[in-house]
Design a protein around this motif. Structure first.
Motif, mmCIF file in Angstrom:
data_model
loop_
_atom_site.group_PDB
_atom_site.id
_atom_site.type_symbol
_atom_site.label_atom_id
_atom_site.label_comp_id
_atom_site.label_asym_id
_atom_site.label_seq_id
_atom_site.Cartn_x
_atom_site.Cartn_y
_atom_site.Cartn_z
ATOM 1 N N ARG A 8 1.832 5.255 -3.371
ATOM 2 C CA ARG A 8 0.884 6.275 -3.071
ATOM 3 C C ARG A 8 1.605 7.567 -2.852
ATOM 4 O O ARG A 8 1.112 8.772 -3.118
ATOM 5 N N CYS B 142 -8.239 1.909 8.941
ATOM 6 C CA CYS B 142 -6.898 1.825 8.813
ATOM 7 C C CYS B 142 -6.169 0.828 8.064
ATOM 8 O O CYS B 142 -5.143 0.976 7.490
ATOM 9 N N HIS C 147 -6.619 1.778 4.571
ATOM 10 C CA HIS C 147 -5.616 2.936 4.049
ATOM 11 C C HIS C 147 -4.101 2.239 4.001
ATOM 12 O O HIS C 147 -3.294 2.808 3.093
ATOM 13 N N HIS C 148 -3.810 1.188 4.921
ATOM 14 C CA HIS C 148 -2.301 0.749 4.629
ATOM 15 C C HIS C 148 -2.459 -0.570 3.711
ATOM 16 O O HIS C 148 -1.393 -1.344 3.857
ATOM 17 N N ASP C 149 -3.320 -0.764 3.141
ATOM 18 C CA ASP C 149 -3.537 -1.977 2.343
ATOM 19 C C ASP C 149 -3.352 -3.146 2.985
ATOM 20 O O ASP C 149 -2.864 -4.058 2.589
ATOM 21 N N CYS C 150 -3.954 -3.498 4.153
ATOM 22 C CA CYS C 150 -3.682 -4.479 5.194
ATOM 23 C C CYS C 150 -4.972 -5.441 5.105
ATOM 24 O O CYS C 150 -6.029 -4.997 4.906
#
Length: 54
Positions: free
Chosen positions: A6, A46, A49-52
């Protein structure tokens, strides 16, 4: 599935911005007056956003 970067490798982050964001995040975590629905929406945002996957 391979993820693309990113941020371009070698990109520098301004220390002042990093400090401000860290302080904001820490203050947000300490909040206890946010309703459960808002908390879950933020948690999901979140995670995305954090690819979690949590």
């Amino acid at each position: 599935m391979e993820r693309s970067a990113r941020v371009t490798p070698g990109t520098a982050v301004d220390r002042t911005l990093r400090t401000a964001l860290g302080g904001f995040a820490a203050a947000t975590v300490r909040l206890s007056t946010v309703d459960p629905v808002t908390t879950e929406i933020v948690r999901l945002r979140c995670a995305h956003h954090h690819d979690c996957g949590t």
